[in-house]
Scaffold this motif. Sequence first.
Motif, PDB file in Angstrom:
ATOM      1  N   UNK A  16     -33.873  18.856-118.530  1.00 21.98           N
ATOM      2  CA  UNK A  16     -32.944  19.992-118.515  1.00 21.98           C
ATOM      3  C   UNK A  16     -32.583  20.389-117.088  1.00 21.98           C
ATOM      4  N   UNK A 131     -32.306  30.690-111.855  1.00 23.14           N
ATOM      5  CA  UNK A 131     -33.005  29.423-112.046  1.00 23.14           C
ATOM      6  C   UNK A 131     -34.509  29.538-112.318  1.00 23.14           C
ATOM      7  N   UNK A 264     -33.120  21.640-100.623  1.00 30.14           N
ATOM      8  CA  UNK A 264     -32.818  21.372-102.032  1.00 30.14           C
ATOM      9  C   UNK A 264     -31.782  22.332-102.628  1.00 30.14           C
ATOM     10  N   UNK A 267     -29.162  20.527-104.555  1.00 30.28           N
ATOM     11  CA  UNK A 267     -29.648  19.963-105.821  1.00 30.28           C
ATOM     12  C   UNK A 267     -29.808  21.073-106.854  1.00 30.28           C
ATOM     13  N   UNK A 273     -27.236  18.139-112.206  1.00 32.96           N
ATOM     14  CA  UNK A 273     -28.620  17.779-111.917  1.00 32.96           C
ATOM     15  C   UNK A 273     -28.758  16.572-111.024  1.00 32.96           C
TER      16      UNK A 273
ATOM     17  N   UNK B   3     -41.028  12.486 -99.475  1.00 31.08           N
ATOM     18  CA  UNK B   3     -39.611  12.450 -99.813  1.00 31.08           C
ATOM     19  C   UNK B   3     -39.397  12.070-101.265  1.00 31.08           C
ATOM     20  N   UNK B   6     -40.025  15.188-103.289  1.00 32.85           N
ATOM     21  CA  UNK B   6     -39.091  16.251-102.937  1.00 32.85           C
ATOM     22  C   UNK B   6     -37.677  15.967-103.418  1.00 32.85           C
ATOM     23  N   UNK B   7     -37.313  14.710-103.394  1.00 30.30           N
ATOM     24  CA  UNK B   7     -35.925  14.389-103.724  1.00 30.30           C
ATOM     25  C   UNK B   7     -35.702  14.137-105.201  1.00 30.30           C
ATOM     26  N   UNK B   8     -36.726  14.248-106.006  1.00 26.64           N
ATOM     27  CA  UNK B   8     -36.515  14.068-107.433  1.00 26.64           C
ATOM     28  C   UNK B   8     -35.445  15.061-107.872  1.00 26.64           C
ATOM     29  N   UNK B   9     -34.339  14.569-108.321  1.00 25.42           N
ATOM     30  CA  UNK B   9     -33.197  15.452-108.417  1.00 25.42           C
ATOM     31  C   UNK B   9     -33.256  16.455-109.567  1.00 25.42           C
ATOM     32  N   UNK B  10     -33.943  16.162-110.619  1.00 26.29           N
ATOM     33  CA  UNK B  10     -33.726  16.956-111.819  1.00 26.29           C
ATOM     34  C   UNK B  10     -34.866  17.913-112.092  1.00 26.29           C
ATOM     35  N   UNK B  11     -34.527  19.040-112.661  1.00 25.48           N
ATOM     36  CA  UNK B  11     -35.489  19.915-113.309  1.00 25.48           C
ATOM     37  C   UNK B  11     -36.424  20.635-112.376  1.00 25.48           C
ATOM     38  N   UNK B  12     -37.432  21.191-113.004  1.00 23.61           N
ATOM     39  CA  UNK B  12     -38.364  22.051-112.290  1.00 23.61           C
ATOM     40  C   UNK B  12     -39.129  21.251-111.237  1.00 23.61           C
ATOM     41  N   UNK B  14     -38.121  19.334-109.234  1.00 28.47           N
ATOM     42  CA  UNK B  14     -37.344  19.208-108.018  1.00 28.47           C
ATOM     43  C   UNK B  14     -37.713  20.241-106.972  1.00 28.47           C
ATOM     44  N   UNK B  15     -38.301  21.328-107.379  1.00 34.18           N
ATOM     45  CA  UNK B  15     -38.676  22.351-106.404  1.00 34.18           C
ATOM     46  C   UNK B  15     -39.866  21.854-105.600  1.00 34.18           C
ATOM     47  N   UNK B  16     -39.865  22.148-104.329  1.00 36.74           N
ATOM     48  CA  UNK B  16     -41.010  21.721-103.525  1.00 36.74           C
ATOM     49  C   UNK B  16     -42.273  22.386-104.059  1.00 36.74           C
TER      50      UNK B  16
END
Lengths: 475, 324
Positions: A16, A131, A264, A267, A273, B3, B6-12, B14-16
């Motif tokens: 999601x 968010x 980020x 992003x 996403x 990296x 950190x760069x995982x683009x999707x969802x929760x 993605x936050x550091x």
Amino acid sequence: MSTTPETPQLYAAREPVFPRRVSGRFRNLKWWLVAVMLGIYYITPWIRWDRGPNMPDQAVLVDLANRRFFFFFVEIWPHEFYFVAGLLIMAGLGLFLFTSALGRVWCGYACPQTVWTDLFIQTERWIEGDRNARVRNWQAPWGFRKGRIYLTKWTVWLLIALATGGAWVFYFTDAPTLLRDLIAFQAHPVAYTTIGILTATTFLFGGFFREQVCIYACPWPRIQAAMMDEDTLTIAYRDWRGEPRGKLKKGRLDPEQGDCIDCMACVNVCPMGIDIRDGQQLACITCGLCIDACDEVMDRIGKPRGLIGYLALSDELHEKQGKPPISVWRHVFRPRTVLYSVLWGGVGIGLIVLLLMRTDLDMSVAQVRNPLYVTLSDGSVRNAYEVRIRNMHHEPREFTLALEAPVPMALDLEGIDGFTVTIAPDEMLNQRLYLVAPADSPAATTQRTDVTLRATEPESGQVVAVETLFNGREN
Amino acid sequence: MVDETDNTPKGAAGEPSPENKVKPPERQYPEPRKVLQRKAAPPEPAKTGHVWDGIEEYDNPMPRWWLWTFYICIIWAVIYMILYPAWPLVSQATPGILGHSTRGDVAREIESFEARNEVWFQRLVETEVAALRDDVELERFAVRAGGAVFAAQCSQCHGSGGGGVQAGGFPSLVDDDWLWGGTLEDIHLTIAHGIRNETDPMARWSEMPAFGRDGILEDEEIDQVVEYVLAMSGQDHDAALAEAGAEVFEWNCAACHMEDGSGNMDLGAPALNNQVWLYGGDRETIRHTVVYSRFGVMPAFAGRLREAEIRAVAVYVHQLGGGQ
């Protein structure tokens, strides 16, 4: 069906997306566009337009039952469907133009999927919060609080969806009457079915499918690639400026480090996403929200804006060589877009000219060729014709039929004395008429003679003429 | 590796994460554009073991949505088989509990159209025959209905356009020359009872003698009367013979065809002084007609068609161009 443990999952479940709130130039532009487009969609069926007695007073109406399309002062009949074809051609050329110049600007700003998803996300934000709150709610176990919040959210979504599906049907019949019937449960089942289907699709597409519609279901992103070139504007990350990225440490600016502080923000605001820093990609709808998010951060850390921005492919090489950025207008105005604009404008002007030139009178003549001709008892030769005259006025009209022939010939109307016919409003008259050439006249003895039939409206002096043939005995 | 997460683009995710915030950042940065390749290639999936020309097949699971669509189709098929006709048996298929059939649909549709037409048929029967074309709406219906009946019942002889067969014995209905009359009432009577048939006592009836075959006229007299008829219709003729034929005509033919050759519609005797010929107007054909006579027939439609249909056809024929 059995999958061995080491087999990787080919079809990853959807992760999601919880876009963070952002403000800035593009966000403001998008809100304006959402307001204008939804406004047009919801208000248009309620605009009235006086067309006189017995005519619908709805400004925009697709009257399927009577096969008419009303658009303010324009009334399109089924035989004028080429106007619709013309508009579709314009829509196609318009998409070519905008795609070649501005990339996926349709996807990012105007597509109903984007507009309603935007509206749904905003609703979600009002009810749940931004968010982080939404992520918390999502991860929380099901309970009273989560149930209440989600139920509220879904109810509001459903109401928006209902209003969307409801507005659609108003385009097809008189809106106030239909609204009254809908509330009284007396409307046609088709109306309820249509509303039901559109409500369901809006609810599911805007609330749950969202970016998946663009990525998996929509053919348009695939087609667009063919219309984009190195001058097409897309959203890109200036990696030559941003890399190597690294966290910003208070007071210490690493000279080796690029401008990207890996916060980020781009992003987190993305409704699709994705990470724009991965480069241009299929899932990017070029909505511009990452630009707003990044600009905000750049302002705060005192770096120039535009780490993420509208860029063309050719800009990358150009800017990497240290040259100043190329103006956006230079990308937009180039032979290709000018050609599309000229074609688009040409079709548009053609349609307007056709609209102004069209007559509210239409006559066609079909010769009866079974039998080809009839010999009468005095030896004269008679031909029959089916004449159709369409009265596109809203009042009855009278026409006088006349014949124009190079040789002696007489005109006669089936079932009518004289040559005057009356056509009811919005009706088509079917009238059989006869041309009789005397026994030994040139027309009777030759193979064919060209003749012209004329319908004149004495009141207005309007004339419509159709050329046809007379078959003689030599056939 | 920082990296990577950190760069995982999707969802929760993605936050550091808090751990990354406190850790000093590592000094390894990916080269620009290398980020595109940072995802590891998935391991090779299992294979089915089938090989065709060196091409192997992966043993991938079917997409879930696809599989579910498939299951839903199977469930739907079962429901469908219960509700609708499905399994073919010897003489018919299983009926299904809804009792639906496409033939039934058609029958119902035909019924509904017939019920709608019934109102018009009623009006057709209730209106005076002579006044059938006075009501524009009724006329429009009659022309449509009559046209359909004409195509099925009349066009075989009279042609689909009503032009008949020129000089072939099947009269044209679109010209202004009528054997038995061209008013609505005349046409109606002709269609209802027919011409020279044995089945309807009210059929129109007349019979021309076979002047030659039965020896009523001598050959010479026949030659004379043929020339006279040719003269009457304005064709090339032998003037001397024609003059002699006038007397023969007066004694033998004028009773039905009238003295001036204008014919008699009460007797179905055609006009001989005009340009329309049912069997042909040349010397040979006229001679054949005089010697052997003619006996054109038409069936009665009173028993075959409903009165309303007969009236509709009468209106249709009347408006083809010859109606009087």
